[in-house]
Write a protein that holds these residues in place. Structure first.
Motif, PDB file in Angstrom:
ATOM      1  N   MET A  72      29.955  41.858  35.207  1.00 60.59           N
ATOM      2  CA  MET A  72      31.375  42.147  35.372  1.00 60.59           C
ATOM      3  C   MET A  72      31.734  42.408  36.832  1.00 60.59           C
ATOM      4  O   MET A  72      32.825  42.027  37.296  1.00 60.59           O
ATOM      5  CB  MET A  72      31.774  43.339  34.508  1.00 60.59           C
ATOM      6  N   ARG A  73      30.837  43.047  37.559  1.00 55.30           N
ATOM      7  CA  ARG A  73      31.098  43.267  38.989  1.00 55.30           C
ATOM      8  C   ARG A  73      31.098  41.941  39.747  1.00 55.30           C
ATOM      9  O   ARG A  73      31.871  41.752  40.688  1.00 55.30           O
ATOM     10  CB  ARG A  73      30.071  44.240  39.574  1.00 55.30           C
ATOM     11  N   ASP A  74      30.227  41.022  39.335  1.00 55.55           N
ATOM     12  CA  ASP A  74      30.233  39.694  39.953  1.00 55.55           C
ATOM     13  C   ASP A  74      31.545  38.963  39.634  1.00 55.55           C
ATOM     14  O   ASP A  74      32.137  38.319  40.504  1.00 55.55           O
ATOM     15  CB  ASP A  74      29.051  38.863  39.436  1.00 55.55           C
ATOM     16  N   ILE A  75      31.995  39.076  38.388  1.00 61.97           N
ATOM     17  CA  ILE A  75      33.232  38.404  37.985  1.00 61.97           C
ATOM     18  C   ILE A  75      34.436  39.003  38.706  1.00 61.97           C
ATOM     19  O   ILE A  75      35.314  38.284  39.181  1.00 61.97           O
ATOM     20  CB  ILE A  75      33.418  38.485  36.461  1.00 61.97           C
ATOM     21  N   THR A  76      34.476  40.330  38.790  1.00 67.21           N
ATOM     22  CA  THR A  76      35.626  40.971  39.420  1.00 67.21           C
ATOM     23  C   THR A  76      35.730  40.596  40.894  1.00 67.21           C
ATOM     24  O   THR A  76      36.828  40.583  41.465  1.00 67.21           O
ATOM     25  CB  THR A  76      35.553  42.502  39.244  1.00 67.21           C
ATOM     26  N   ALA A  77      34.593  40.246  41.513  1.00 69.22           N
ATOM     27  CA  ALA A  77      34.614  39.832  42.920  1.00 69.22           C
ATOM     28  C   ALA A  77      35.362  38.513  43.114  1.00 69.22           C
ATOM     29  O   ALA A  77      35.831  38.227  44.220  1.00 69.22           O
ATOM     30  CB  ALA A  77      33.187  39.703  43.455  1.00 69.22           C
ATOM     31  N   LEU A  78      35.497  37.725  42.032  1.00 73.16           N
ATOM     32  CA  LEU A  78      36.241  36.462  42.138  1.00 73.16           C
ATOM     33  C   LEU A  78      37.722  36.702  42.434  1.00 73.16           C
ATOM     34  O   LEU A  78      38.410  35.807  42.919  1.00 73.16           O
ATOM     35  CB  LEU A  78      36.100  35.660  40.847  1.00 73.16           C
ATOM     36  N   GLY A  79      38.204  37.912  42.122  1.00 73.12           N
ATOM     37  CA  GLY A  79      39.586  38.247  42.417  1.00 73.12           C
ATOM     38  C   GLY A  79      39.752  39.090  43.659  1.00 73.12           C
ATOM     39  O   GLY A  79      40.853  39.594  43.926  1.00 73.12           O
ATOM     40  N   SER A  80      38.682  39.243  44.425  1.00 72.85           N
ATOM     41  CA  SER A  80      38.754  40.047  45.649  1.00 72.85           C
ATOM     42  C   SER A  80      39.466  39.278  46.753  1.00 72.85           C
ATOM     43  O   SER A  80      39.497  38.042  46.751  1.00 72.85           O
ATOM     44  CB  SER A  80      37.342  40.412  46.107  1.00 72.85           C
ATOM     45  N   PRO A  81      40.054  39.983  47.720  1.00 73.79           N
ATOM     46  CA  PRO A  81      40.738  39.294  48.821  1.00 73.79           C
ATOM     47  C   PRO A  81      39.840  38.309  49.558  1.00 73.79           C
ATOM     48  O   PRO A  81      40.283  37.211  49.924  1.00 73.79           O
ATOM     49  CB  PRO A  81      41.166  40.452  49.736  1.00 73.79           C
ATOM     50  N   THR A  82      38.570  38.671  49.759  1.00 69.67           N
ATOM     51  CA  THR A  82      37.656  37.788  50.492  1.00 69.67           C
ATOM     52  C   THR A  82      37.488  36.445  49.792  1.00 69.67           C
ATOM     53  O   THR A  82      37.626  35.381  50.401  1.00 69.67           O
ATOM     54  CB  THR A  82      36.282  38.457  50.658  1.00 69.67           C
ATOM     55  N   VAL A  83      37.200  36.492  48.489  1.00 66.59           N
ATOM     56  CA  VAL A  83      36.984  35.253  47.735  1.00 66.59           C
ATOM     57  C   VAL A  83      38.272  34.437  47.650  1.00 66.59           C
ATOM     58  O   VAL A  83      38.266  33.213  47.840  1.00 66.59           O
ATOM     59  CB  VAL A  83      36.454  35.563  46.323  1.00 66.59           C
ATOM     60  N   LEU A  84      39.390  35.104  47.388  1.00 73.55           N
ATOM     61  CA  LEU A  84      40.654  34.379  47.258  1.00 73.55           C
ATOM     62  C   LEU A  84      41.082  33.735  48.568  1.00 73.55           C
ATOM     63  O   LEU A  84      41.646  32.639  48.584  1.00 73.55           O
ATOM     64  CB  LEU A  84      41.745  35.322  46.746  1.00 73.55           C
ATOM     65  N   ILE A  85      40.817  34.407  49.676  1.00 71.12           N
ATOM     66  CA  ILE A  85      41.131  33.821  50.979  1.00 71.12           C
ATOM     67  C   ILE A  85      40.282  32.581  51.225  1.00 71.12           C
ATOM     68  O   ILE A  85      40.771  31.547  51.709  1.00 71.12           O
ATOM     69  CB  ILE A  85      40.927  34.852  52.106  1.00 71.12           C
ATOM     70  N   LEU A  86      38.989  32.666  50.879  1.00 70.83           N
ATOM     71  CA  LEU A  86      38.099  31.518  51.058  1.00 70.83           C
ATOM     72  C   LEU A  86      38.539  30.342  50.186  1.00 70.83           C
ATOM     73  O   LEU A  86      38.606  29.194  50.657  1.00 70.83           O
ATOM     74  CB  LEU A  86      36.658  31.910  50.726  1.00 70.83           C
TER      75      LEU A  86
END
Length: 231
Positions: A72-86
């Motif tokens: 779940m922590r890996d999945i939630t990182a998909l919505g983080s600013p870093t991932v979304l910016i990339l």
């Protein structure tokens, strides 16, 4: 008859009616949920869902097998600013390379505008997050609406819609939209599971993000029709 159908198909107002209508309905749902949240109508359901995700209350471990919180922590990182910016930057560059300049800048403005709107909404409602004892990952700031849920819906759905306009087949368009919907859904659920958001925060974030993406789709459609008419 064929001529009438052809004109109807290329009529801007007719083609924009359904996304604008759906966006309006989704915004109405967001406002209704926000009203329920501020009046306390969602408090009992939010508390029950949050407790259900724990095996023994606030101080118990997360529900499920031992490996699930890490997933779940890996999945939630998909919505983080870093991932979304990339992701947003990669698709923006793709659209530029495909010589879809208007769509590239529309996608960039959509993501930036969505982030500004999400931040502003948090400042308006100023809802506190669940107690720190529930948190299964780092989180700060206000809770309503969920920024991860809203921004993942905005970014993934908007970019999927823009890419789908370039796809030659319907099944490819549906695939792009399906993947975007799945990713946004998983990100939102992970926020509740990890105890950093109430369920109503996530649903509100989804609603706001979907409405935003539909408005961007309508603008993209209008721009494409205007570009075809100018040729």
């Amino acid at each position: 008859m064929k001529r009438v159908l052809h004109r109807l198909r290329h009529n801007v107002e007719a083609q924009l009616l359904w996304p604008l209508g759906l966006a309006t309905g989704t915004l109405w749902g967001f406002l209704a949920l926000a009203n329920g949240m501020t009046s306390g109508a969602t408090r009992a359901a939010d508390a029950w869902i949050l407790q259900w995700c724990r095996s023994a209350g606030a101080h118990g471990g997360a529900w499920g097998p031992a490996w699930l919180p890490d997933v779940m922590r890996d999945i939630t990182a998909l919505g983080s600013p870093t991932v979304l910016i990339l992701v947003g930057t990669a698709v923006w560059a793709y659209l530029l390379l495909a010589r879809q300049t208007r769509m590239a800048w529309l996608s960039a403005l959509s993501c930036l505008g969505g982030w500004a709107t999400s931040t502003a909404l948090k400042g308006v409602f100023m809802r506190e997050r669940p107690e720190f004892s529930f948190h299964g990952t780092l989180a700060g700031g206000y809770s309503f609406p969920s920024g991860h849920a809203m921004m993942s819906a905005i970014v993934f759905l908007t970019l999927a819609m823009l890419i789908a306009r370039l796809a030659p087949r319907t099944r490819l368009r549906l695939y792009a939209m399906g993947v975007a919907t799945l990713l946004s859904g998983l990100v939102g659920m992970s926020r509740v599971y990890l105890g950093v958001h109430w369920a109503s925060d996530v649903v509100a974030g989804w609603m706001a993000g979907v409405a935003w993406a539909l408005l961007v789709w309508a603008i993209a459609h209008w721009l494409q029709i205007g570009q075809e008419d100018s040729r």
